[in-house]
Scaffold this motif. Structure first.
Motif, PDB file in Angstrom:
ATOM      1  N   ALA A 238       0.610 -13.873  -9.624  1.00  0.00           N
ATOM      2  CA  ALA A 238      -0.219 -14.334  -8.824  1.00  0.00           C
ATOM      3  C   ALA A 238       0.431 -14.578  -7.343  1.00  0.00           C
ATOM      4  CB  ALA A 238      -1.406 -15.175  -9.298  1.00  0.00           C
ATOM      5  N   LEU A 239       1.560 -15.232  -7.503  1.00  0.00           N
ATOM      6  CA  LEU A 239       2.281 -15.810  -6.145  1.00  0.00           C
ATOM      7  C   LEU A 239       2.837 -14.629  -5.621  1.00  0.00           C
ATOM      8  CD1 LEU A 239       4.203 -18.828  -7.568  1.00  0.00           C
ATOM      9  CD2 LEU A 239       2.726 -18.823  -5.383  1.00  0.00           C
ATOM     10  N   GLY A 240       3.354 -13.861  -6.481  1.00  0.00           N
ATOM     11  CA  GLY A 240       4.202 -12.808  -5.670  1.00  0.00           C
ATOM     12  C   GLY A 240       3.619 -11.362  -6.137  1.00  0.00           C
ATOM     13  N   TYR A 241       2.467 -11.065  -6.128  1.00  0.00           N
ATOM     14  CA  TYR A 241       1.939  -9.894  -6.514  1.00  0.00           C
ATOM     15  C   TYR A 241       2.480  -8.872  -5.638  1.00  0.00           C
ATOM     16  CZ  TYR A 241      -2.169  -6.906  -7.616  1.00  0.00           C
ATOM     17  OH  TYR A 241      -2.886  -5.778  -8.254  1.00  0.00           O
ATOM     18  N   ASN A 242       2.422  -7.687  -6.513  1.00  0.00           N
ATOM     19  CA  ASN A 242       3.122  -6.401  -5.960  1.00  0.00           C
ATOM     20  C   ASN A 242       2.385  -5.941  -4.758  1.00  0.00           C
ATOM     21  OD1 ASN A 242       4.076  -3.917  -5.643  1.00  0.00           O
ATOM     22  ND2 ASN A 242       4.193  -3.254  -7.991  1.00  0.00           N
ATOM     23  N   ARG A 243       3.103  -6.070  -3.500  1.00  0.00           N
ATOM     24  CA  ARG A 243       2.499  -5.551  -2.484  1.00  0.00           C
ATOM     25  C   ARG A 243       1.973  -4.075  -2.098  1.00  0.00           C
ATOM     26  NH1 ARG A 243       7.513  -7.612   1.263  1.00  0.00           N
ATOM     27  NH2 ARG A 243       8.486  -7.062  -0.709  1.00  0.00           N
ATOM     28  N   SER A 244       2.760  -3.353  -2.971  1.00  0.00           N
ATOM     29  CA  SER A 244       2.167  -1.927  -3.012  1.00  0.00           C
ATOM     30  C   SER A 244       0.746  -1.759  -3.471  1.00  0.00           C
ATOM     31  CB  SER A 244       3.227  -1.006  -3.847  1.00  0.00           C
ATOM     32  OG  SER A 244       3.171  -1.270  -5.130  1.00  0.00           O
ATOM     33  N   ARG A 245       0.100  -2.904  -4.191  1.00  0.00           N
ATOM     34  CA  ARG A 245      -0.936  -2.977  -4.660  1.00  0.00           C
ATOM     35  C   ARG A 245      -2.045  -3.851  -4.067  1.00  0.00           C
ATOM     36  NH1 ARG A 245      -2.567  -2.706 -10.204  1.00  0.00           N
ATOM     37  NH2 ARG A 245      -4.533  -1.818  -9.097  1.00  0.00           N
ATOM     38  N   SER A 246      -1.528  -4.520  -2.911  1.00  0.00           N
ATOM     39  CA  SER A 246      -2.452  -5.382  -2.498  1.00  0.00           C
ATOM     40  C   SER A 246      -2.956  -4.942  -0.954  1.00  0.00           C
ATOM     41  CB  SER A 246      -1.435  -6.690  -2.263  1.00  0.00           C
ATOM     42  OG  SER A 246      -2.353  -7.497  -1.470  1.00  0.00           O
ATOM     43  N   SER A 247      -4.079  -5.004  -0.969  1.00  0.00           N
ATOM     44  CA  SER A 247      -4.780  -4.733   0.325  1.00  0.00           C
ATOM     45  C   SER A 247      -5.030  -5.798   1.222  1.00  0.00           C
ATOM     46  CB  SER A 247      -6.086  -4.086   0.206  1.00  0.00           C
ATOM     47  OG  SER A 247      -6.846  -4.871  -0.595  1.00  0.00           O
ATOM     48  N   SER A 248      -4.551  -6.888   0.650  1.00  0.00           N
ATOM     49  CA  SER A 248      -5.025  -8.248   1.479  1.00  0.00           C
ATOM     50  C   SER A 248      -3.566  -8.473   2.667  1.00  0.00           C
ATOM     51  CB  SER A 248      -5.240  -9.275   0.507  1.00  0.00           C
ATOM     52  OG  SER A 248      -4.565 -10.714   1.144  1.00  0.00           O
ATOM     53  N   ASP A 249      -3.616  -8.659   3.800  1.00  0.00           N
ATOM     54  CA  ASP A 249      -2.589  -8.831   4.654  1.00  0.00           C
ATOM     55  C   ASP A 249      -2.361 -10.055   4.478  1.00  0.00           C
ATOM     56  OD1 ASP A 249      -2.460  -6.104   5.538  1.00  0.00           O
ATOM     57  OD2 ASP A 249      -3.781  -6.545   7.350  1.00  0.00           O
ATOM     58  N   THR A 250      -3.321 -11.288   4.048  1.00  0.00           N
ATOM     59  CA  THR A 250      -2.799 -12.541   4.177  1.00  0.00           C
ATOM     60  C   THR A 250      -1.834 -12.927   3.116  1.00  0.00           C
ATOM     61  OG1 THR A 250      -5.210 -12.665   4.488  1.00  0.00           O
ATOM     62  CG2 THR A 250      -4.009 -14.671   4.225  1.00  0.00           C
ATOM     63  N   ASP A 283       3.403  -6.810 -12.685  1.00  0.00           N
ATOM     64  CA  ASP A 283       2.636  -7.088 -11.465  1.00  0.00           C
ATOM     65  C   ASP A 283       3.651  -7.859 -10.372  1.00  0.00           C
ATOM     66  OD1 ASP A 283       0.406  -5.913 -11.740  1.00  0.00           O
ATOM     67  OD2 ASP A 283      -0.954  -7.383 -12.400  1.00  0.00           O
ATOM     68  N   VAL A 284       4.653  -8.217 -10.643  1.00  0.00           N
ATOM     69  CA  VAL A 284       5.575  -9.026  -9.885  1.00  0.00           C
ATOM     70  C   VAL A 284       6.109  -8.045  -8.652  1.00  0.00           C
ATOM     71  CG1 VAL A 284       7.299 -10.541  -9.500  1.00  0.00           C
ATOM     72  CG2 VAL A 284       5.831 -10.836 -11.433  1.00  0.00           C
ATOM     73  N   ASP A 285       5.985  -8.353  -7.476  1.00  0.00           N
ATOM     74  CA  ASP A 285       6.536  -7.484  -6.650  1.00  0.00           C
ATOM     75  C   ASP A 285       8.241  -7.108  -6.844  1.00  0.00           C
ATOM     76  OD1 ASP A 285       5.894  -6.515  -3.460  1.00  0.00           O
ATOM     77  OD2 ASP A 285       8.260  -6.600  -3.748  1.00  0.00           O
ATOM     78  N   PRO A 286       8.468  -5.720  -7.000  1.00  0.00           N
ATOM     79  CA  PRO A 286       9.699  -5.446  -7.201  1.00  0.00           C
ATOM     80  C   PRO A 286      10.924  -6.056  -6.413  1.00  0.00           C
ATOM     81  CG  PRO A 286       8.635  -3.658  -6.836  1.00  0.00           C
ATOM     82  CD  PRO A 286       7.622  -4.357  -6.410  1.00  0.00           C
ATOM     83  N   ALA A 287      10.546  -6.398  -5.200  1.00  0.00           N
ATOM     84  CA  ALA A 287      11.498  -7.315  -4.282  1.00  0.00           C
ATOM     85  C   ALA A 287      12.050  -8.591  -4.920  1.00  0.00           C
ATOM     86  CB  ALA A 287      10.944  -7.682  -2.939  1.00  0.00           C
TER      87      ALA A 287
END
Lengths: 414, 293
Positions: A238-250, A283-287
């Motif tokens: 939830a803290l580091g959600y995969n950015r390729s799936r997130s539409s929220s810029d915030t 779901d954790v961003d690969p970064a």
């Protein structure tokens, strides 16, 4: 008008000016009004920039050293998180300062640890006697991996320094819910004799733009100011959600900030560990999974037989029992999580109480009650394991989930 | 005042966070608690209804969206959600009424026009569906919702060229990787390019292993490309069961004329081959079971 009244007026007219709150805190501290000083410093932490926050933390440290007042902790828990060292401080009352001057300060007292965030109810987690791996039953593989990866470099860095192996960095614990990821993280902190500082998504989220990022930075700077520390990022997905799936810029900027902060630990600070935990590692961003961030992913499997035995004995302690064969209970609860075992114990107890109320004859909890409770329940980890089984089947090219694969190969029924 | 209270509610913030992450189960839990703090907040009711809709709890979603309307939040998007819920409940007439209500509030919203077009397409009004979709595309040719529905209409029509065009546009505008990969996988799967389909779907599975559609397609590819079904694929290549029988009869006639001694062997082969193709699904199941153990 006195100086303090003037500053107070300035703070009230412009409550978002961190510097004013800081000055007000200094004034209160000089006057010995520690409660008010603590509140003013907390506001300074909230609205101040990074330099001011560092200064404020130092002042809070002085405040604590001058007067270790446990009651103040409770008063201020809504706005600031404070904690004494693991050794229990002598409870004191909010009495005049001369009492303190006559008593030398206990050497085992540490300054306030201030963490901003909104979870007042989570205070208890931070004032516990430290756990160690002795408190964790079973799970030897996990414990060994953590020992090698972080505890040994942390506790005895000599050898690692010689080989230029960096101390610090992070590990990501993943596994089904209720299997003790948080408990292991706490025990790791205890083994390292470091502060355990949990961070949950609720501590970070802020309704105002930029607020979440600021909260995150404050939490990390608090951890840096209080090393040795173990920063525990709960629900990492939830803290580091995969950015390729997130539409929220915030949320993207929050993740960027988190990545920068974690990088900062690796580059600038020693004696600070970071442990993440998640039920959904995909779901954790690969970064976050790249070297330098969470260097290692450790699978926390459902408790093994030995661990289950320990959990049963803890959960059944102090209950009216007949002779219980813990080995049998542990054998019959394969794949049960800690939470499932607790549920089994509760179900059995409820049944016994219901029977006593029905018959009016009091009796102890029998082995049979527990066996029946086991038969009426199912391990909750199966769904998670089935999902991850498919994951291993179709998407484990990188070998990231080999530990899970080897665990699953032992279970035919999943 | 209530909006301010909502903004300050930690449950709302957490719920909204999970909502943005498409984690509707967790979002629902927090929204329900936030609703206890602000029971008449219509935004909250709308979002809770959407969560229920995504979780396939259509009855609950319907009650919540009706409550939203009754409490005064009357917008095109509320009616659109009502339409989608009714469509999922297969209440076609009521769904159309809701979509029309949405369009009466905002006739220029391409997403709503596209969802109405898809409703018409599902109910067999193909001409009307096509006109509506053309209109949606005219208003905003690169709208994500429009391209989403357009893609599935093309997929059902088996219009390969348009499918590819729509997919290309969709990939350019969509922000979530998962539906992009899913669509690439679906497009490749339905033109029998299982290799491409599998590559895309495995990537999609990496992002969300709980997605039922991705799993279903991957299983289907596994099945289609499994060695057990090689004879069945051969039958398909030869023109299906009828084609295979025709060819077999031809071979029997040729053998009986040129090599009558081999006829017996061939007949045995044909019987075994036929039994195998009939029982191959069962054999596949057994093989899978053995392999998983």
């Amino acid at each position: 008008m006195e100086k303090i009244d003037l500053i107070k007026q300035m703070a009230e007219s412009n409550p978002e000016n961190g510097a004013t709150w800081y000055l007000l805190g200094l004034e209160y501290a000089q006057l010995g009004k520690n409660n008010e000083a603590l509140q003013a410093f907390t506001e300074a932490l909230r609205f101040g920039d990074q330099t001011l926050q560092q200064q404020t933390i130092l002042e809070l440290g002085k405040l604590a050293a001058a007067k270790p007042v446990v009651q103040e902790v409770a008063v201020s828990q809504k706005i600031a998180k404070t904690q004494y060292a693991e050794t229990k401080a002598e409870p004191a009352t909010d009495e005049p300062a001369e009492d303190d001057s006559t008593e030398p300060m206990a050497s085992n007292l540490m300054p306030f640890q201030v963490i901003r965030g909104g979870q007042g109810g989570r205070e208890d987690e931070r004032i516990q006697v430290p756990l160690t791996f002795n408190d964790v039953g079973g799970l030897h593989d996990v414990k060994n991996a953590i020992q090698m990866k972080i505890i040994k470099p942390f506790v005895s860095p000599g050898l690692f320094e010689r080989f230029k192996k960096k101390v610090g960095g992070g590990i990501l614990l993943y596994g089904p819910p209720g299997c003790g990821k948080t408990f292991i993280a706490k025990a790791t902190a205890g083994e390292c004799r470091a502060r355990f500082m949990p961070i949950h998504i609720a501590d970070i989220l802020d309704p105002y733009i930029g607020g979440s990022e600021q909260n995150l930075r404050s939490l990390f700077s608090s951890a840096r100011a209080n090393k040795p520390s173990v920063l525990f990022l709960d629900e990492m997905d939830a803290l580091g959600y995969n950015r390729s799936r997130s539409s929220s810029d915030t949320m993207r900027t929050v993740i960027d900030t988190l990545l920068t902060e974690i990088e900062g630990i690796e580059a600038n600070t020693d004696k600070m560990l970071i442990i993440g935990a998640t039920n959904m590692p995909w779901d954790v961003d690969p970064a976050f999974k790249r070297p330098g961030r969470f260097d290692k992913m450790i699978f926390v499997s459902p408790p093994d037989e030995e661990a289950r035995k320990t959990i049963f004995s803890i959960k059944l302690a102090d209950r009216p029992l007949e002779q219980i064969d813990y080995d049998v209970l542990a054998k019959e609860t394969d794949l049960y999580s800690g939470a499932d075992i607790e549920n089994v114990v509760e179900t059995a107890t409820e049944e016994v109480i219901a029977e006593i109320m029905r018959t009016g004859v009091e009796r102890l909890i029998h082995m049979n009650d527990l066996k029946q409770a086991i038969q009426s329940t199912q391990p909750s980890t199966i769904d998670w394991l089935r999902t991850v089984k498919n994951y291993v089947k179709y998407a484990n090219q990188g070998g990231l989930y080999n530990e899970v694969e080897s665990f699953l190969s032992r279970y035919k029924r999943i | 005042m209530e909006i301010e209270a909502l903004e300050n509610s930690s449950h709302y913030r957490l719920g909204k966070h999970y909502y943005d992450m498409n984690r509707y189960e967790q979002a629902k839990e927090h929204f329900q608690q936030a609703l206890a703090e602000a029971p008449t907040n219509t935004t909250l009711l709308y979002m809770l209804s959407y969560c229920e809709f995504e979780l396939d709890n259509y009855e609950e979603a319907y009650e919540l969206i009706v409550d939203t309307l009754e409490k005064g939040l009357i917008t095109e998007y509320v009616y659109q959600l009502l339409g989608l819920i009714l469509r999922a409940q297969k209440k076609w007439y009521e769904a159309e009424q809701a979509m029309l209500q949405a369009l009466s509030i905002n006739p220029q919203e391409p997403g709503i026009i596209a969802s109405y077009a898809y409703l018409m397409y599902e109910t067999g009004h193909l001409k009307k569906a096509k006109l509506l979709m053309d209109e949606a595309r005219r208003i905003e040719p690169e709208n994500q919702t429009v391209l989403h529905y357009q893609f599935y209409m093309n997929l059902i029509d088996d219009n390969k060229k348009q499918q590819r065009d729509t997919l290309e546009k969709y990939i350019q505008v969509a922000d979530d990787e998962l539906p992009k990969l899913l669509k690439i996988g679906e497009e490749a799967y339905f033109r029998d390019d299982y290799k491409t389909a599998k590559e895309a779907l495995v990537q999609a599975f990496l992002l969300d292993p709980t997605n039922e559609r991705v799993k279903e397609l991957l299983d289907a590819i596994d099945r289609e490309t499994h060695i057990v079904f090689l004879p069945n694929r051969l039958v398909e290549k030869l023109g299906g069961t009828l084609g295979t029988w025709a060819i077999s009869i031809g071979i029997i006639m040729l053998l009986s004329y040129f090599a009558p001694a081999a006829l017996g062997y061939y007949l045995v082969f044909i019987i075994i081959f036929s039994i195998y193709t009939w029982t191959s699904p069962l054999i596949y199941k057994i093989v899978c079971k053995v392999r998983s153990h």
